[in-house]
Motif scaffolding. Sequence first.
Motif, PDB file in Angstrom:
ATOM      1  N   THR A  10       0.846  -1.184   0.000  1.00  0.00           N
ATOM      2  CA  THR A  10       0.000   0.000   0.000  1.00  0.00           C
ATOM      3  C   THR A  10       0.876   1.226   0.000  1.00  0.00           C
ATOM      4  N   ASP A  11       0.556   2.230  -0.828  1.00  0.00           N
ATOM      5  CA  ASP A  11       1.406   3.406  -0.859  1.00  0.00           C
ATOM      6  C   ASP A  11       1.162   4.255   0.386  1.00  0.00           C
ATOM      7  N   ALA A  12       2.043   5.253   0.598  1.00  0.00           N
ATOM      8  CA  ALA A  12       2.026   6.015   1.834  1.00  0.00           C
ATOM      9  C   ALA A  12       0.694   6.718   2.062  1.00  0.00           C
ATOM     10  N   GLY A  13       0.119   7.293   1.000  1.00  0.00           N
ATOM     11  CA  GLY A  13      -1.153   8.001   1.144  1.00  0.00           C
ATOM     12  C   GLY A  13      -2.274   7.083   1.574  1.00  0.00           C
ATOM     13  N   GLN A  14      -2.345   5.928   0.942  1.00  0.00           N
ATOM     14  CA  GLN A  14      -3.384   4.961   1.295  1.00  0.00           C
ATOM     15  C   GLN A  14      -3.162   4.414   2.694  1.00  0.00           C
ATOM     16  N   ALA A  15      -1.891   4.164   3.041  1.00  0.00           N
ATOM     17  CA  ALA A  15      -1.588   3.598   4.357  1.00  0.00           C
ATOM     18  C   ALA A  15      -2.060   4.517   5.470  1.00  0.00           C
ATOM     19  N   SER A  16      -1.886   5.829   5.308  1.00  0.00           N
ATOM     20  CA  SER A  16      -2.263   6.776   6.351  1.00  0.00           C
ATOM     21  C   SER A  16      -3.766   6.849   6.552  1.00  0.00           C
ATOM     22  N   SER A  17      -4.532   6.431   5.541  1.00  0.00           N
ATOM     23  CA  SER A  17      -5.990   6.487   5.646  1.00  0.00           C
ATOM     24  C   SER A  17      -6.586   5.189   6.176  1.00  0.00           C
ATOM     25  N   LEU A  18      -5.752   4.169   6.357  1.00  0.00           N
ATOM     26  CA  LEU A  18      -6.232   2.896   6.864  1.00  0.00           C
ATOM     27  C   LEU A  18      -6.506   2.976   8.355  1.00  0.00           C
ATOM     28  N   PRO A  19      -7.417   2.138   8.860  1.00  0.00           N
ATOM     29  CA  PRO A  19      -7.587   2.026  10.315  1.00  0.00           C
ATOM     30  C   PRO A  19      -6.254   1.655  10.945  1.00  0.00           C
ATOM     31  N   ARG A  20      -6.009   2.115  12.164  1.00  0.00           N
ATOM     32  CA  ARG A  20      -4.697   1.902  12.773  1.00  0.00           C
ATOM     33  C   ARG A  20      -4.350   0.420  12.944  1.00  0.00           C
ATOM     34  N   SER A  21      -5.339  -0.394  13.284  1.00  0.00           N
ATOM     35  CA  SER A  21      -5.052  -1.824  13.451  1.00  0.00           C
ATOM     36  C   SER A  21      -4.676  -2.468  12.116  1.00  0.00           C
ATOM     37  N   GLU A  22      -5.321  -2.023  11.026  1.00  0.00           N
ATOM     38  CA  GLU A  22      -5.001  -2.556   9.702  1.00  0.00           C
ATOM     39  C   GLU A  22      -3.609  -2.105   9.279  1.00  0.00           C
ATOM     40  N   ARG A  23      -3.282  -0.843   9.600  1.00  0.00           N
ATOM     41  CA  ARG A  23      -1.956  -0.330   9.254  1.00  0.00           C
ATOM     42  C   ARG A  23      -0.875  -1.111  10.009  1.00  0.00           C
ATOM     43  N   ALA A  24      -1.105  -1.350  11.283  1.00  0.00           N
ATOM     44  CA  ALA A  24      -0.146  -2.115  12.079  1.00  0.00           C
ATOM     45  C   ALA A  24      -0.005  -3.530  11.535  1.00  0.00           C
ATOM     46  N   TYR A  25      -1.121  -4.134  11.165  1.00  0.00           N
ATOM     47  CA  TYR A  25      -1.097  -5.491  10.623  1.00  0.00           C
ATOM     48  C   TYR A  25      -0.283  -5.552   9.337  1.00  0.00           C
ATOM     49  N   GLN A  26      -0.545  -4.636   8.424  1.00  0.00           N
ATOM     50  CA  GLN A  26       0.159  -4.653   7.142  1.00  0.00           C
ATOM     51  C   GLN A  26       1.649  -4.417   7.314  1.00  0.00           C
ATOM     52  N   LEU A  52       6.254   1.805  15.338  1.00  0.00           N
ATOM     53  CA  LEU A  52       5.259   2.089  14.306  1.00  0.00           C
ATOM     54  C   LEU A  52       4.563   3.423  14.499  1.00  0.00           C
ATOM     55  N   GLY A  53       4.796   4.074  15.632  1.00  0.00           N
ATOM     56  CA  GLY A  53       4.144   5.346  15.902  1.00  0.00           C
ATOM     57  C   GLY A  53       2.660   5.191  16.185  1.00  0.00           C
ATOM     58  N   LEU A  54       2.311   4.079  16.839  1.00  0.00           N
ATOM     59  CA  LEU A  54       0.914   3.786  17.142  1.00  0.00           C
ATOM     60  C   LEU A  54       0.770   3.451  18.623  1.00  0.00           C
ATOM     61  N   SER A  55      -0.482   3.372  19.086  1.00  0.00           N
ATOM     62  CA  SER A  55      -0.728   2.946  20.454  1.00  0.00           C
ATOM     63  C   SER A  55      -0.667   1.431  20.536  1.00  0.00           C
ATOM     64  N   ARG A  56      -0.709   0.886  21.728  1.00  0.00           N
ATOM     65  CA  ARG A  56      -0.584  -0.557  21.906  1.00  0.00           C
ATOM     66  C   ARG A  56      -1.817  -1.322  21.417  1.00  0.00           C
ATOM     67  N   THR A  57      -2.984  -0.683  21.465  1.00  0.00           N
ATOM     68  CA  THR A  57      -4.214  -1.398  21.096  1.00  0.00           C
ATOM     69  C   THR A  57      -4.209  -1.899  19.657  1.00  0.00           C
ATOM     70  N   PRO A  58      -3.935  -1.041  18.647  1.00  0.00           N
ATOM     71  CA  PRO A  58      -3.900  -1.561  17.271  1.00  0.00           C
ATOM     72  C   PRO A  58      -2.791  -2.582  17.051  1.00  0.00           C
ATOM     73  N   VAL A  59      -1.680  -2.437  17.764  1.00  0.00           N
ATOM     74  CA  VAL A  59      -0.588  -3.405  17.655  1.00  0.00           C
ATOM     75  C   VAL A  59      -1.039  -4.746  18.220  1.00  0.00           C
ATOM     76  N   ARG A  60      -1.730  -4.717  19.363  1.00  0.00           N
ATOM     77  CA  ARG A  60      -2.236  -5.954  19.963  1.00  0.00           C
ATOM     78  C   ARG A  60      -3.208  -6.647  19.016  1.00  0.00           C
ATOM     79  N   GLU A  61      -4.091  -5.867  18.380  1.00  0.00           N
ATOM     80  CA  GLU A  61      -5.063  -6.433  17.437  1.00  0.00           C
ATOM     81  C   GLU A  61      -4.350  -7.030  16.220  1.00  0.00           C
TER      82      GLU A  61
END
Length: 230
Positions: A10-26, A52-61
């Motif tokens: 996924t390119d950078a623009g699309q990645a930033s628009s993804l839900p945080r858990s999906e971004r962490a997963y990818q 990843l610059g995210l909170s723990r919740t999306p990473v856990r998911e």
Amino acid sequence: MISTEFTGGTDAGQASSLPRSERAYQQLRAAIQAGQLSPGTRLREVELAESLGLSRTPVREALSRLESEGLVVNEPNRGMMVTQLDASMVSELYVMREVLEGTAAALAARHATDVEISLLRDIVERDLSMIDDPDRLAANNRLFHETLHRCAHNRYLLKTLRSLHESMALLGRTTLSVPGRPRSSYEEHLALVEALEKRDPALAEQITRRHIQQAYKVRLSLWIEEQSSS
């Protein structure tokens, strides 16, 4: 640290628009597939979230999702880690590859268009310019097999093969780094394309099964070598 460039295609623009858990997963999945997170690597939520610059919740998911796919395992007393394959697991993967890819080749002989088969030949011919570059050769090899899978024109088989090849990322370095394997793999792929051009399902399946068997032999020798040196 995990590079945030890993966005699963996924390119950078699309990645930033993804839900945080999906971004962490990818990003985590791509890091595993690229070998940045190698088998056996401990996966600590706090460190991953910071990287990843995210909170723990999306990473856990994301970790839970990767665990359900077999790419991550929760080991007693060790916590989450990238799955390490043992000899039996490697064997099981290649058994499934042989069955599924053999079936895909037989179906491709029946259903692939002439244009699709011509594309497979073009991909194979590119191997000759990459013989001394295992990483580029491995990428071209993945493209060949992914294209072959699509040529079967069976959406359920394609879905199963995609899942199987996700697990193949856990195997480590490519078998195409072994001297002699690039040339033999090229010849095996070329023979398969010729069987497809003849519209011979039985021959296409036979060649593909033999190709996977040869790849497994090389993979097993690599696995034994790595276990001996660890």
